[in-house]
Design a protein around this motif. Sequence first.
Motif, PDB file in Angstrom:
ATOM      1  N   ASP A   6      44.106  67.242 -19.979  1.00 47.82           N
ATOM      2  CA  ASP A   6      43.020  67.706 -20.851  1.00 47.82           C
ATOM      3  C   ASP A   6      43.025  66.984 -22.190  1.00 47.82           C
ATOM      4  O   ASP A   6      41.969  66.684 -22.755  1.00 47.82           O
ATOM      5  CB  ASP A   6      43.140  69.219 -21.076  1.00 47.82           C
ATOM      6  N   THR A   7      44.214  66.701 -22.709  1.00 53.45           N
ATOM      7  CA  THR A   7      44.313  66.040 -24.014  1.00 53.45           C
ATOM      8  C   THR A   7      43.670  64.662 -23.974  1.00 53.45           C
ATOM      9  O   THR A   7      42.936  64.276 -24.895  1.00 53.45           O
ATOM     10  CB  THR A   7      45.785  65.913 -24.441  1.00 53.45           C
ATOM     11  N   THR A   8      43.943  63.910 -22.901  1.00 54.65           N
ATOM     12  CA  THR A   8      43.366  62.570 -22.764  1.00 54.65           C
ATOM     13  C   THR A   8      41.848  62.632 -22.728  1.00 54.65           C
ATOM     14  O   THR A   8      41.156  61.847 -23.394  1.00 54.65           O
ATOM     15  CB  THR A   8      43.881  61.895 -21.478  1.00 54.65           C
ATOM     16  N   GLU A  46      39.973  65.007 -23.921  1.00 52.26           N
ATOM     17  CA  GLU A  46      39.489  65.438 -25.235  1.00 52.26           C
ATOM     18  C   GLU A  46      39.436  64.264 -26.210  1.00 52.26           C
ATOM     19  O   GLU A  46      38.486  64.133 -27.000  1.00 52.26           O
ATOM     20  CB  GLU A  46      40.397  66.542 -25.790  1.00 52.26           C
TER      21      GLU A  46
END
Length: 410
Positions: free
Chosen positions: A167-169, A171
């Motif tokens: 999810d971080t990537t 985002e």
Amino acid sequence: MTAPSPSLWLRLKRLSLVTQIIIGLIAGIALALFAPEVAKSTSFIGKVFVSALKAVAPILVFVLVMASIANHKHGQETHIRPILFLYLLGTFAAAVVAVVASTLFPSSLVLATHDVAVTAPGGISEVLQSLLLSVVDNPVSALMNANFIGILAWAIGMGVAIRHAGDTTREVLGDLSNGVTLIVRLVIRFAPLGIFGLVASTLATSGFGALIGYVHLLAVLLGCMLFVALVMNPVIVFWKLRRNPYPLVLMCLRESGITAFFTRSSAANIPVNLELSKRLGLHEDTYSVSIPLGATINMAGAAITITVLTLAAVHTLGIAVDIPTAILLSIVAAICACGASGVAGGSLLLIPLACSLFGIPSEIAMQVVAVGFIIGVLQDSAETALNSSTDVLFTAAACLGEDEKAQRLA
């Protein structure tokens, strides 16, 4: 003691972009009319604006498409498959309408083509060969040389791959997309100055006959959009509902299209479409997804803009277009439209991608983009009105059609 009145610069800054573009357009015409020698020297301003567009367009296409695919939710399409089909069908049909209209009423533009080599393709086989070679181009080379087909291919591939990342990537990629969009907004803010320089220098050099070309081009664009809104879309809705489509079509144009015409933003018109969907008694779990999604991928107006302006450049350069190539252009224009940026004039920045099918270099394609900004005051408003009203129209048609189908089966 009265407060000092704001300066002229501050007053201009407070005006909307549309008003500023109109002022730039009028000022450019006036300068070319009363001081043609001075007007010729303003070509540098127009060149700077076109160069800025050339700089942002490749990275915009790459990041925007990649982020859109990477952040698309898994399984989302299963809930709104009929609506997605109508979105894609309507966008492709609009591109076909634009191809036919551009063939029947060809537009000519005033373009600076000196010192620029244009290699016209010999036919569909050559177009497909060039297309395949462009797809497998090195990504760095594609970005450096504005190979938009290669950029699109790498953006799709990277977007699909990053869908499986954390999810971080995704985002971070979304934030990068927002950052690039912000830069594009900044460049477009200078459109009034760029249009002033382009209009003044073009009219001073080529005469006021260039204005006739702009009016003709705008008439073809608006005519296509009216035909799609009042003929093509009703045909699609009739095919889905098997009854008179015009009460629903006219309601969507009145309740959604008019608002979108003045806001010039499909995203800003989402609340209007959600409220209209609620009043029509549609399923909330469907329209709460389809309306925001439609503001991103349902872009019939953008497909018309990309196709008409591309074929105007093709006609101006004397490039022949056969039927298979026209069909390929319709497909590419529909795909481009689905990835159009949400900023005002965002569809114009995808024109070079379609132009690359015909071997038109970026230097000329960006001049066509600049012409789009000149007529964009009406073009972008009409495009947004068509896009946004079609979002709720196709959502309603699909929901009502599925309900009636379920009732018949029951």
